[in-house]
Design an enzyme around this catalytic site. Structure first.
Site, short mmCIF file in Angstrom:
data_model
loop_
_atom_site.label_atom_id
_atom_site.label_comp_id
_atom_site.label_asym_id
_atom_site.label_seq_id
_atom_site.Cartn_x
_atom_site.Cartn_y
_atom_site.Cartn_z
N GLU A 176 13.97 15.61 9.94
CA GLU A 176 15.35 15.98 10.47
C GLU A 176 15.77 15.21 11.03
O GLU A 176 15.41 14.37 11.97
CB GLU A 176 14.30 17.70 11.50
CG GLU A 176 13.85 16.93 12.54
CD GLU A 176 14.07 17.79 13.68
OE1 GLU A 176 13.88 19.35 13.74
OE2 GLU A 176 13.53 17.13 15.00
N GLU B 90 10.05 11.43 7.28
CA GLU B 90 8.66 11.57 7.13
C GLU B 90 9.50 11.35 5.28
O GLU B 90 10.42 11.79 4.44
CB GLU B 90 8.34 13.34 6.12
CG GLU B 90 7.91 13.65 8.06
CD GLU B 90 7.03 12.85 8.71
OE1 GLU B 90 6.53 11.74 8.28
OE2 GLU B 90 7.05 13.16 10.40
N ARG C 204 -0.15 7.85 7.69
CA ARG C 204 -1.04 7.87 7.46
C ARG C 204 -2.45 6.78 7.67
O ARG C 204 -3.78 6.27 7.82
CB ARG C 204 -1.87 7.90 5.99
CG ARG C 204 -1.14 9.79 5.89
CD ARG C 204 -2.49 9.93 4.35
NE ARG C 204 -2.02 9.67 2.52
CZ ARG C 204 -1.67 9.87 1.94
NH1 ARG C 204 -2.58 11.22 2.20
NH2 ARG C 204 -1.50 9.20 1.22
N LYS C 205 -1.69 5.53 8.47
CA LYS C 205 -2.46 4.65 8.39
C LYS C 205 -2.08 4.12 10.01
O LYS C 205 -1.84 2.85 10.80
CB LYS C 205 -1.86 3.63 7.38
CG LYS C 205 -2.28 3.00 6.54
CD LYS C 205 -3.65 3.53 6.44
CE LYS C 205 -4.98 3.01 5.15
NZ LYS C 205 -4.31 5.07 4.78
N LYS D 172 11.61 10.20 20.59
CA LYS D 172 9.93 10.25 20.37
C LYS D 172 9.00 9.45 21.00
O LYS D 172 8.62 8.25 21.13
CB LYS D 172 10.12 10.53 18.90
CG LYS D 172 10.18 12.04 17.94
CD LYS D 172 12.14 11.08 17.49
CE LYS D 172 12.29 12.67 16.94
NZ LYS D 172 13.74 12.31 16.64
N ASP E 1 0.78 4.44 1.40
CA ASP E 1 1.30 4.98 2.72
C ASP E 1 2.18 3.58 3.06
O ASP E 1 3.34 4.20 4.22
CB ASP E 1 -0.33 4.96 3.45
CG ASP E 1 -0.68 5.78 2.61
OD1 ASP E 1 -0.36 7.10 2.51
OD2 ASP E 1 -2.01 5.68 2.93
N LYS E 2 2.25 2.06 3.07
CA LYS E 2 2.86 1.42 4.12
C LYS E 2 4.05 1.40 3.75
O LYS E 2 5.15 1.35 3.85
CB LYS E 2 2.03 0.32 4.21
CG LYS E 2 1.20 0.23 5.03
CD LYS E 2 2.38 -0.26 6.45
CE LYS E 2 0.86 0.22 7.42
NZ LYS E 2 2.05 1.00 8.33
N HIS F 142 0.50 -1.11 -0.35
CA HIS F 142 -0.30 0.23 0.25
C HIS F 142 1.29 1.25 0.28
O HIS F 142 2.25 1.30 0.54
CB HIS F 142 -0.87 0.06 1.12
CG HIS F 142 -1.80 1.56 1.29
ND1 HIS F 142 -1.04 2.19 1.69
CD2 HIS F 142 -3.23 1.04 1.02
CE1 HIS F 142 -2.60 3.43 1.63
NE2 HIS F 142 -3.92 2.05 0.79
N LYS G 251 10.75 7.65 13.08
CA LYS G 251 10.58 8.31 14.49
C LYS G 251 11.98 7.35 14.97
O LYS G 251 12.09 5.90 15.42
CB LYS G 251 9.53 9.49 15.72
CG LYS G 251 8.65 10.09 14.30
CD LYS G 251 7.27 10.20 15.36
CE LYS G 251 6.87 10.82 14.77
NZ LYS G 251 5.26 11.57 15.22
N ASP H 152 5.63 9.66 20.94
CA ASP H 152 4.77 8.99 20.21
C ASP H 152 5.07 7.87 20.03
O ASP H 152 3.81 6.92 19.96
CB ASP H 152 4.75 10.22 18.93
CG ASP H 152 4.21 10.82 18.70
OD1 ASP H 152 3.60 11.52 19.36
OD2 ASP H 152 4.47 11.72 18.24
N PHE I 232 -8.42 -4.39 -10.63
CA PHE I 232 -7.08 -3.56 -9.67
C PHE I 232 -5.63 -3.90 -10.05
O PHE I 232 -5.07 -4.33 -9.70
CB PHE I 232 -7.62 -3.80 -8.52
CG PHE I 232 -6.58 -3.17 -7.51
CD1 PHE I 232 -5.99 -1.99 -7.79
CD2 PHE I 232 -6.59 -3.91 -6.09
CE1 PHE I 232 -4.91 -1.31 -6.94
CE2 PHE I 232 -5.92 -2.98 -5.48
CZ PHE I 232 -5.27 -1.73 -5.56
N LYS J 167 -5.72 -4.65 0.47
CA LYS J 167 -6.14 -4.09 1.58
C LYS J 167 -6.77 -5.32 2.08
O LYS J 167 -8.01 -5.92 1.51
CB LYS J 167 -6.92 -2.58 1.47
CG LYS J 167 -6.35 -1.28 0.68
CD LYS J 167 -6.82 -0.37 0.60
CE LYS J 167 -7.80 0.35 1.69
NZ LYS J 167 -8.18 1.88 1.48
N ASP K 68 -1.84 5.90 -6.25
CA ASP K 68 -2.03 6.24 -5.11
C ASP K 68 -0.88 7.67 -5.01
O ASP K 68 -0.02 6.15 -4.76
CB ASP K 68 -3.38 5.90 -3.91
CG ASP K 68 -4.02 7.53 -3.32
OD1 ASP K 68 -3.83 8.88 -3.56
OD2 ASP K 68 -4.71 6.75 -2.53
N ALA K 69 -0.65 8.82 -4.56
CA ALA K 69 0.54 9.14 -3.37
C ALA K 69 0.74 8.42 -1.79
O ALA K 69 -0.75 7.99 -1.35
CB ALA K 69 0.31 10.47 -3.12
#
Length: 405
Positions: free
Chosen positions: A57, A44, A264-265, A289, A18-19, A16, A285, A291, A250, A176, A258-259
């Protein structure tokens, strides 16, 4: 508690878009931590047709200092990006590991951020940012994960393994899944709907009378076989509805379709919507961090609480302020399934695990290149093995029982 309800979780494969971005970002984290375990990384990634762009960074000995890359590092970064895409399996006209364009826009860490989070000689380092982090565990599955998400992940993991081994050569990387279960008395009793949309080789579709019906039947029967292998047999009934490539064709997928962007997941990464999420992504990260590291320690604590038999379900929240080492709050919710009062667990936790950023990293051994494998099929519910997925260990069970005796 509701007696009967439907609940759904989704997952997305390593292919995918995003992955793909998450895995590239974590490949950079692993590269840098392998050079300097104290490196600071916030990477990122954006992916689209024949393009990968890095931004963020960084700081680290032998990596980037005084505004300059160390010798050979830019080349290692690009090699890591291309190797990640290659291992995922993208060798398509619209996205190919060898021919894609690559941009590296990483730069040095802000000194304003660094001054707040670096440790002084007489104190622990502060948290890398403010925020809230949640951990969760449930006894629905042996992995102590929500069943809907656990099965969604495992369907896609099996399909990816079969694609790479050649068992299912008609599959392409972008896939998916979505699993809907009916619960009775908080227990899953039936799969009511299962959705799988998978990128495929040319011709493996049939929709509205178009395509190759025999090839589509081969793909459909294969996917239903994977579902039957993953889900317990008693959950699949005559009422289970299967949606396999419901839109039809598909063939164009991944970053060409798709970008993709890192982070995003986040619900796929955690608990599939069965528990709260603090909002911060993990991939790209370094473990200073919170998060990332505090989300790992809260999962670790919640899992050990359930594994110890203290509750059937557990949610834990921690909160932090940038530059402050100790958490601002600890919250435990056993959802009415516990055998002890939540306040007792809240009081016991600080004596079991030091919850400062460095304390978490030390307890779990996080300053290592262990993150690329977390970036697909969930950060939780995985097998703790060697240095990998240490937050999935249940080595705190006896200490918890003793502290609460």
């Amino acid at each position: 508690m509701r007696n009967s309800f439907l609940f759904t979780s989704e997952s997305v494969s390593e292919g995918h878009p995003d992955k793909v971005s998450d895995q590239i970002s974590d490949a950079i984290v692993d590269l840098f931590l392998g050079i300097d375990p104290e490196a600071r990384i916030a990477c990122e990634t954006m992916t689209t047709t024949q393009l990968v762009v890095l931004a963020g960074e960084i700081r680290g000995q032998g990596i980037y200092q005084d505004g300059q890359w160390a010798d050979g590092i830019p080349e290692k970064i690009e090699a890591a990006v291309r190797q990640t895409v290659r291992e995922i399996g993208y060798e398509q006209v619209g996205f190919h590991w060898k021919t894609l364009k690559f941009e590296n826009n990483l730069h040095g860490q802000s000194v304003d951020i660094a001054q707040g989070v670096d440790a002084a000689d007489d104190k622990d380092e502060g948290a890398g940012d403010q925020g809230i982090m949640f951990g969760y565990a449930s006894d629905e599955t042996p992995d102590l994960m929500p069943a809907t998400l656990d099965y969604s992940h495992k369907i896609l993991e099996q399909m990816a393994a079969d694609r790479k081994s050649g068992k299912a050569p008609f599959l392409e990387p972008d896939t998916k899944s979505q699993v809907t279960l009916r619960y009775a008395n908080e227990r899953p009793v039936e799969a009511t709907a299962i959705v799988v949309s998978t990128q495929h080789a040319p011709g493996y579709y049939f929709h509205n009378g178009e395509g190759d019906e025999a090839k589509y039947a081969e793909l459909r029967d294969y996917v239903k076989g994977v579902i039957a292998d993953v889900l317990p047999a008693e959950l699949l009934t005559d009422n289970t509805v299967y949606h396999i490539n419901p839109t039809g064709k598909f063939e164009i997928g991944g970053p060409d379709g798709d970008a993709g962007l890192t982070g995003r997941k986040i619900i796929v990464d955690t608990y599939g919507g069965a528990a709260p999420h603090g909002g911060g992504a993990f991939s790209g990260k370094d473990p200073t961090k919170v998060d990332r590291s505090a989300a790992y320690i809260t999962r670790y604590l919640a899992k050990n609480i359930v594994a110890a038999g203290l509750a059937r379900r557990c949610t834990i929240q921690l909160s932090y302020a940038i530059g402050v080492a100790e958490p601002l709050s600890i919250y435990v919710d056993l959802h009415g399934t516990g055998s002890v009062d939540e306040s007792r667990i809240e009081a016991a936790i600080p004596g079991l695990v030091k919850l400062t950023p460095r304390g978490i990293r030390t307890h779990l051994g996080l300053n290592k290149p262990i993150y690329r494998g977390t970036a697909a099929y969930g950060h939780f519910g995985r097998k703790a093995e060697g240095d990998l997925f240490p937050w999935e260990r249940t080595d705190l069970v006896e200490k918890l029982k003793a502290a609460l005796a």
